[in-house]
Design a protein around this motif. Sequence first.
Motif, PDB file in Angstrom:
ATOM      1  N   VAL A 133     -14.884 -17.512 -21.939  1.00  0.00           N
ATOM      2  CA  VAL A 133     -16.038 -17.382 -21.050  1.00  0.00           C
ATOM      3  C   VAL A 133     -17.245 -17.132 -21.951  1.00  0.00           C
ATOM      4  N   SER A 142     -21.215 -15.605 -15.364  1.00  0.00           N
ATOM      5  CA  SER A 142     -20.871 -14.641 -14.324  1.00  0.00           C
ATOM      6  C   SER A 142     -19.717 -15.187 -13.495  1.00  0.00           C
ATOM      7  N   ILE A 143     -18.737 -14.330 -13.250  1.00  0.00           N
ATOM      8  CA  ILE A 143     -17.551 -14.703 -12.481  1.00  0.00           C
ATOM      9  C   ILE A 143     -17.574 -13.879 -11.196  1.00  0.00           C
ATOM     10  N   SER A 161      -9.954  -5.848 -11.740  1.00  0.00           N
ATOM     11  CA  SER A 161      -9.858  -7.125 -12.445  1.00  0.00           C
ATOM     12  C   SER A 161      -8.762  -7.079 -13.498  1.00  0.00           C
ATOM     13  N   ILE A 206     -17.331  -5.405 -16.383  1.00  0.00           N
ATOM     14  CA  ILE A 206     -16.080  -5.825 -15.763  1.00  0.00           C
ATOM     15  C   ILE A 206     -15.850  -4.910 -14.563  1.00  0.00           C
ATOM     16  N   ILE A 228      -7.611  -8.948 -17.071  1.00  0.00           N
ATOM     17  CA  ILE A 228      -7.959  -9.810 -18.195  1.00  0.00           C
ATOM     18  C   ILE A 228      -6.771  -9.818 -19.143  1.00  0.00           C
ATOM     19  N   VAL A 257     -11.120 -10.033 -10.127  1.00  0.00           N
ATOM     20  CA  VAL A 257     -11.024 -11.320 -10.813  1.00  0.00           C
ATOM     21  C   VAL A 257      -9.728 -11.345 -11.605  1.00  0.00           C
ATOM     22  N   VAL A 283     -18.049  -9.893 -14.841  1.00  0.00           N
ATOM     23  CA  VAL A 283     -16.798 -10.182 -14.138  1.00  0.00           C
ATOM     24  C   VAL A 283     -16.811  -9.350 -12.865  1.00  0.00           C
ATOM     25  N   LEU A 328     -14.205 -13.008 -23.672  1.00  0.00           N
ATOM     26  CA  LEU A 328     -15.489 -12.963 -22.989  1.00  0.00           C
ATOM     27  C   LEU A 328     -16.543 -12.771 -24.069  1.00  0.00           C
ATOM     28  N   CYS A 335     -21.019  -6.467 -21.699  1.00  0.00           N
ATOM     29  CA  CYS A 335     -20.300  -7.080 -20.574  1.00  0.00           C
ATOM     30  C   CYS A 335     -20.086  -6.036 -19.488  1.00  0.00           C
TER      31      CYS A 335
END
Length: 164
Positions: free
Chosen positions: A109, A114-115, A62, A58, A64, A80, A76, A70, A56
């Motif tokens: 997710v 993809s965010i 962001s 990130i 979380i 976000v 990310v 995830l 991942c």
Amino acid sequence: MSSSEPTTLRVALDVKLGKNVRLSGFVNLYGCDIGDDVKIGTFVEIQKGAKIGNRCKISSHSFICEGVTLEDEVFVGHNVTFTNDRFPRATANGKLQTEADWPCIPTLVKHGASIGSGAVLLCGITVGENALVGAGSVVTRDVPPDAVVAGNPARVVKSLAPKN
């Protein structure tokens, strides 16, 4: 784990870090599980109970929170924000709230999603496999697999599913 600025990291002893995790400066991790080959940008916070899959990315700034999972290969973007409480309040019965005063509502997710930067994801939703959330979107409900969503509230604008 590698880091460019090890003196600025806040990684609690209860964090489970996978292999080859790359942490930028000023991250705050506690009580979370981080998979293998994950890259975490500057000024990211990942709270207890959050689970980050393998490979991942990130991006910086962001957040979380507890209750977020995830799956593998999730992207990310910058800034976000995930939530985990549908009705946040500072107090309960005239006193500051504690964890016992509200239920943590999970968010999932799925693999390859993809965010986009600046998106906000409300709790209790699932973002489907390979879905794409547009930058600045506010996601209030489930996102189908292979969908592109955008807006406030986020709505499906197209499909990425291969046409047969």
